[in-house]
Design an enzyme around this catalytic site. Structure first.
Site, short mmCIF file in Angstrom:
data_model
loop_
_atom_site.label_atom_id
_atom_site.label_comp_id
_atom_site.label_asym_id
_atom_site.label_seq_id
_atom_site.Cartn_x
_atom_site.Cartn_y
_atom_site.Cartn_z
N GLY A 1 -10.42 21.52 -5.58
CA GLY A 1 -11.17 22.25 -6.35
C GLY A 1 -11.23 23.35 -6.13
O GLY A 1 -9.95 24.17 -5.36
N GLU B 1 1.20 -1.08 0.30
CA GLU B 1 0.42 0.01 -0.28
C GLU B 1 1.14 1.32 0.05
O GLU B 1 1.48 1.99 -0.97
CB GLU B 1 -1.13 0.47 1.05
#
Ligand code: COA
Length: 475
Positions: free
Chosen positions: A296, A188
């Site tokens: 964003g 991972e």
């Protein structure tokens, strides 16, 4: 001669009549099955009662640890028959890792292997390979996430698999795609680092950080599942299987897409929505770590709420979305900011974000994160409370939708798990407990692979399946 001609014409007539009747019959059958528009008839059964999306699909699950098992667990939830092949004696290594209940499979294993059947097989033995080859011929998909080359070393090369079963789809998770690192073993956090997540996570003045979300393992498992169902769909047309590869580096990079976006924006000037811009800290030549800044175009950060001094999760994510800016000003008691030239428009706010959020935080600190959530939601202001695992485990709405489920296990008793996060309205997911090691060996040899009792005796005597435990009576 005339008689001959007559006979010929008569038989031609007969043939055309026959063809017409056959055509009518076909049309009748099609009409019976079709919906008038060539599509199959709509099921008469109620929603959710006509099987599952992947009913009939058989998966040879040769996966271990987290990435591969995540993928096959999803396929099992959608109805595929997932047959997990495990090494006799130990099985998937996670069965014994991070154990909390002595003698019982760990939560690491049970939470990643629901709805599967387990067969134990020594793939390196002659008899074990005989069983594996029968599985290859019987199944639709082989899923594996061994270290690079391990499947080939077993003798299961793509060419061999394809020769045994040309319809088989062979799906793999690997750490890296073809290139300089293709032979590396990967876990991972290696993938998070190699895929761009770590270099963009953390604060700009701190070290790179890995995230708690298992975007390398579970994220790549998800990518692989999509590849498999796409290949199954294409097989309907081509009749042949194909290889599917999801590399963990690629999967993480795909999830870090917005950071590659920012890398390119940097060439055209500083990233103004990043807090460091407002603080006057210069940008380097690579996308920096953005702390908790929003990814964003709407600035957002994590703010303290009432009780933050003692509760590590008394925080809220607050987004100053432009269309609701005026409501935010009223809510925090700064109505004059609605028209003030330093605050009224988003570009004017960008260099002052730190001060603006400090002022909003003065307001959030007077309320619990849930009160902030309620007050803001009523005004359409997007915010998100920082929910702890404890809070999520106890959240009734998640229990109600089956996203958090309680599962009973014969050796460990009841435990919580995350159910299928993808909801299909006509393919209902039930979460069934993970199998015990080799619990279904006999059942698979007999019912799925149709070996004769004599063959089974030979396979077992060779030691290829090890000792399989009897199924538990607890269910
Ligand atoms: N019978 C006999 N041998 C078996 C077997 C079985 N049923 N199942 C596996 N094996 C063998 C394999 O053939 C392999 O042997 P070989 O190396 O002699 O060829 C061996 O077990 C070990 O497999 P490997 O995948 O190398 O395990 P590992 O524990 O050393 O490595 C990973 C673990 C995860 C690092 C590695 O599998 C990997 O990089 N996988 C791809 C990326 C990935 O999915 N990582 C995320 C994991 S969550």
């Amino acid at each position: 001669m005339a008689k001959k001609k007559d006979k010929k014409a008569k038989s031609k007539d007969k043939a055309s009549k026959k063809a017409k009747t056959a055509k009518k019959l076909v049309l009748k059958v099609v009409a019976k099955k079709a919906n008038g528009n060539g599509l199959p008839k709509v099921s008469k059964k109620a929603w959710g009662e006509d099987g599952k999306a992947l009913d009939g699909v058989k998966i040879l699950d040769f996966t271990h640890v987290q990435s591969g098992p995540t993928c096959t667990q999803l396929l099992a939830w959608f109805g595929a028959d997932v047959i997990k092949v495990e090494r006799p004696g130990t099985g998937d290594i996670t069965r014994g890792q991070l154990m909390d209940v002595p003698g019982a499979d760990s939560l690491y294993f049970t939470m990643l292997n629901h709805n599967k059947r387990s067969i134990t097989l020594d793939s390196k033995s002659k008899e074990g390979m005989k069983v594996l080859e029968r599985l290859v011929k019987t199944c639709d998909v082989l899923v594996e996430n061994f270290a690079p080359g391990a499947l080939d070393r077993m003798g299961l090369t793509w060419e061999h698999i394809h020769a045994l079963n040309p319809r088989m789809i062979v799906a793999s998770v690997k750490g890296f795609g073809p290139g300089p690192y293709e032979d590396c073993k990967v876990y991972e956090n290696v993938a998070q680092c190699a895929g761009g997540a770590a270099s963009t996570t953390g604060f700009h003045d701190g070290i790179p950080l890995v995230t708690g979300a298992q975007i390398g393992d579970s994220g790549t498992g998800l990518h692989l599942a999509l590849g498999i169902v796409s290949a199954l769909y294409q097989r309907k047309r081509t009749g042949r299987g194909q290889r599917v590869l999801a590399s963990m580096q690629d999967g993480v990079l795909n999830l870090c897409r917005v950071k590659l976006r920012d890398q390119q924006r940097l060439a055209h000037g500083p990233l103004k929505e990043y807090t460091q811009y407002g603080e006057g800290i210069p940008f380097g030549d690579a996308t920096p770590r953005a702390g908790n800044d929003s990814g964003g175009g709407q600035p957002g950060v994590i703010l303290k709420c009432k009780g933050w001094e003692t509760d590590p999760n008394a925080y809220i994510y607050f987004i100053t979305q432009a269309p609701v800016w005026e409501k935010i000003c009223d809510l925090i008691g700064e109505p004059e900011w609605k028209t003030h030239p330093d605050y009224a428009k988003p570009p004017a706010r960008l260099p002052r974000l730190k001060a603006i959020f400090e002022r909003i935080e003065q307001w959030t600190m007077t309320k619990s994160k849930f009160d902030v959530m309620n007050e803001c939601n009523a005004l359409d202001i997007p915010v998100g409370p920082i929910l702890s695992m404890k809070e999520l485990a106890e959240e009734p709405s998640l229990r109600h939708t089956g996203t958090i489920v309680e599962v009973d296990h014969p050796k460990r008793g009841k435990y919580l798990s995350v159910g299928n996060p993808i909801k299909l309205s006509d393919s209902i997911s039930e979460v069934k407990r993970s199998p015990l090691l080799g619990e279904h060996t006999d059942e698979i040899l007999t019912k799925v692979l149709k070996f004769t009792p004599r063959e089974i005796a030979e396979i077992k005597a060779s030691g290829a399946t090890g000792e399989a435990p009897k199924a538990q009576a607890a269910e």
